[in-house]
Motif scaffolding. Sequence first.
Motif, PDB file in Angstrom:
ATOM      1  N   GLU A   1       0.808  -1.218   0.000  1.00 56.79           N
ATOM      2  CA  GLU A   1       0.000   0.000   0.000  1.00 56.79           C
ATOM      3  C   GLU A   1       0.842   1.268   0.000  1.00 56.79           C
ATOM      4  N   THR A   2       2.150   1.165   0.136  1.00 59.65           N
ATOM      5  CA  THR A   2       3.002   2.353   0.092  1.00 59.65           C
ATOM      6  C   THR A   2       3.135   2.853  -1.333  1.00 59.65           C
ATOM      7  N   ASP A   3       3.414   4.167  -1.479  1.00 61.27           N
ATOM      8  CA  ASP A   3       3.632   4.712  -2.815  1.00 61.27           C
ATOM      9  C   ASP A   3       5.063   4.515  -3.271  1.00 61.27           C
ATOM     10  N   ARG A   4       5.877   3.912  -2.421  1.00 61.97           N
ATOM     11  CA  ARG A   4       7.250   3.597  -2.809  1.00 61.97           C
ATOM     12  C   ARG A   4       7.289   2.194  -3.421  1.00 61.97           C
ATOM     13  N   ALA A   5       8.041   2.076  -4.495  1.00 68.06           N
ATOM     14  CA  ALA A   5       8.205   0.765  -5.120  1.00 68.06           C
ATOM     15  C   ALA A   5       9.218  -0.051  -4.318  1.00 68.06           C
ATOM     16  N   VAL A   6       8.922  -1.355  -4.136  1.00 72.77           N
ATOM     17  CA  VAL A   6       9.805  -2.235  -3.369  1.00 72.77           C
ATOM     18  C   VAL A   6      10.069  -3.504  -4.185  1.00 72.77           C
ATOM     19  N   ILE A   7      11.341  -3.860  -4.298  1.00 72.05           N
ATOM     20  CA  ILE A   7      11.693  -5.151  -4.877  1.00 72.05           C
ATOM     21  C   ILE A   7      12.695  -5.834  -3.949  1.00 72.05           C
ATOM     22  N   ILE A   8      12.674  -7.169  -3.988  1.00 63.82           N
ATOM     23  CA  ILE A   8      13.643  -7.967  -3.230  1.00 63.82           C
ATOM     24  C   ILE A   8      14.351  -8.881  -4.223  1.00 63.82           C
ATOM     25  N   THR A   9      15.647  -8.889  -4.147  1.00 62.78           N
ATOM     26  CA  THR A   9      16.435  -9.766  -5.031  1.00 62.78           C
ATOM     27  C   THR A   9      17.116 -10.842  -4.209  1.00 62.78           C
ATOM     28  N   ASP A  10      17.462 -11.934  -4.895  1.00 64.13           N
ATOM     29  CA  ASP A  10      18.147 -13.016  -4.199  1.00 64.13           C
ATOM     30  C   ASP A  10      19.659 -12.840  -4.343  1.00 64.13           C
TER      31      ASP A  10
END
Length: 859
Positions: free
Chosen positions: A144-153
């Motif tokens: 729900e945040t307006d910040r984009a979030v990604i997680i990498t391995d």
Amino acid sequence: MTMQQVSMKDMGLFGPILEQAIDGVVVIDHANCVVLFNEAAERMWGLKREDVLGRNVSLLVPEEHRKNHDAGIDRNRHGAKNRFVGTTVEVPIVRPDGSTVFGSLSLSRTAIDGCIYYAAFVKDVTEEVRRREELYLLSLVANETDRAVIITDRHQRIVYANRSFIDMFGYSREELIGQVPSTLLAGQHTDASILRDLAGLSHGEKSVTIELIGYDKAGRELWIAATVNPVLDDAGKLRNAVCVIGNITETRQTQVLQQRVLEAVARDDDIETVATLICREVEAIAPGVVCSMLRVDEEKTLRPIAAPSLPDHYSAAIDGLPIGPSVGSCGTAAFRGEPVLVEDIETDPLWAPYKGLPLPLGLKACWSSPITLKDGRVAGTFAFYYREKRGPSAWHERLVESCLHLAALAIERHEAKAHIAQLAYYDTLTGLPNRSKLADEIDQRIVQIDEGEGAGMALLFLDLDAFKDVNDTLGHSAGDALLVEVGRRLREQVRPTDMVSRLGGDEFVVILGSCESTHASAIAERIVKALSQPLAIDSMMLSTTASIGISLYPGDSADREELLKHADTAMYAAKNAGRGAYRFYDPAMNREVEERLRMGEALKESLALGHLQLHYQPQLSGEDGKLHGLEALARWHHPAFGQVPPSRFIGLAEEYGLIEAIGEWALVEGCRQVAAWRAGGLAIPSVSVNLSPMNFRNRRLPLIVSAALEAAGLEPDALTIEITEGIMMDDCEATRATVEAVAQLGVRLSLDDFGTGYSSLSSLSTLAIEEIKLDQSFIHGLESDQNARAVASAVIRIGQSLGLTVVAEGVETEPQRRFLQGLRCHVMQGYLFAPALPPAALEAWIAARAPVEGFEAVA
């Protein structure tokens, strides 16, 4: 053996086993009463078994869940099958201390000796529920945040992307998983070495924040700010990287806009260039917007500065439009000092008279904001036009807020530059170009003429005639008002391509472009005529004249300074010719200028060497003809120039700053001569000495007068000092204080040339005047001019009524003397009695006079 097949004997057998179970066990009978409540259940509910056994099972159910529970109890009482049997559900358990735990409940049903029992096996899953709730909340934070979030391995591949990342870059979750960010987001202007940091590479345990240009799925350029946090395993090796990305495109666009505008301001670009830059930059980052910037001038009218996307005729139609309460969006915003939004130009009354301008261009809405400077003044407006009926977005509001600051800065810088230029190149009193601007303009026009642009140029050098008299009689404020009016009249007589400048004082220079001698003559005649028209200054009508000298380029000189010098020389020739005239430069005029320079230097030398003389003109009593006193008049005889008339050398003395020194010399010499005569037995009643206004602006004058009397051994009543009406009209308190201090010495004050200046009768009572002198211009007309007789009669009666001595100057004929004697004029002087005589001649004149029987003319 199943639970459904146990007997009461078996139940007793399994009781100890159920008691030791790690999960809570609750068994109820057919009456819904608790028949078994093991130790794990005690811990879970926080209740003792003796408080539970035999009581209704509802005791163990939270208040908010009892409704559903009671429905199940009713079904149990009537033998209906419970729908929860064989299923597992999570239930909240509220303890007596108010705390809540969660249990995973599975329900079994069995028949024992023909009776139905329910056994509930409850496992404590509180920690599991809390972890699941925490994960849920974390998922809300991520999605729900307006910040984009990604997680990498550990291999830099995306294993998670939140909703904002998907929305920001346009990829589906399936398209993202397994992709490498450095490949996915890179584009033409991306710094690949920075982009690799998004995967948390080579940063160990450190977090990193970066800004770079990335690209979405459609290839659009985005400025992003990313914070990368590495997650390490127990061995300290990179396991994952969490990257939080913000879209800072709007912020960076605003920063770029600000930087470019500030650079333009720092380069001293003109206001139109800076305003156009602002409009174009905004239109580039806010598609669909059409910008304009207007200024509000000193007359409160709109002046277009920039509107690069609007046609020229639009700006021309707005130019000069007065601001007001119903003048479109911009004129109204400037008038109110607040933003004005019109979402429908076609129907809004603010645009009713002007909607024919924007609507044909497809512009349907307009939002205008005032540009307010630090001093609170509205200096302009900044407007957004839209092609649909709408108002500004939040991004537009932020953009305009930044642009208003930039526009205010640009306008303030423009006004500061204009003010500096005004001070450097324009006269502060008249607003005309000054000497520096004049020099630049002459040089520029000489270059243009030499390059074939224009047929020639004329310089008109103007000097106002008798301007000093206005300053001396009416004061400097009146003189300033006269200069302003002269500047205005000069501008009216020339073309827009010509230039009027003020050199200083009462000197003006007019540049006439593409001008030959014939045209210069015509303009000079017009100027002389225009300046001669009366003008009102301090409720008094004045007339002025100007002497004009004209030089021509290239005929008279090819040098700017020489052109000005020649025009100045010609001006003096016009002044010597009678004033109120013009003359063209002639090389012969230089000889006259050189002679004037030599004469000025000679006057300095003569004064220093004591070569000036005083001549004395007798003043006779109008009643009996006896000697009333003498008027001391300066005379100059030079070996080279001969006898120089006062009308010439007094002007030189003023020009060379010698007039004050001459006055002091006359004061000392006049007192000395009277004392010498008295010592020799010649009874001289008094001597009158003329002093200039410059003498009275010297605060030491009372000391100078006192010292002259003391050195000669004279009493103050032996000295009369003649002052001009200019001293009486001087607004300077120090000057008037000096006059009063001189009068307090006991010296008589005489007002010279009364009736020719601008003093009022009330002025006679403000200073200690004891004598007024009727100017000789009125005496000359006594025999033929009724007006002259009326003025002379009025002046004499005024003097008599105020108790002042009246001295008539310039008496030359017997009829003049008889007329004045008939009016009982107190004192007369003139050629009828004697001219101004050197001391020896005056002594002879006195000795030759017969005793006065009656008042008869003396030749």
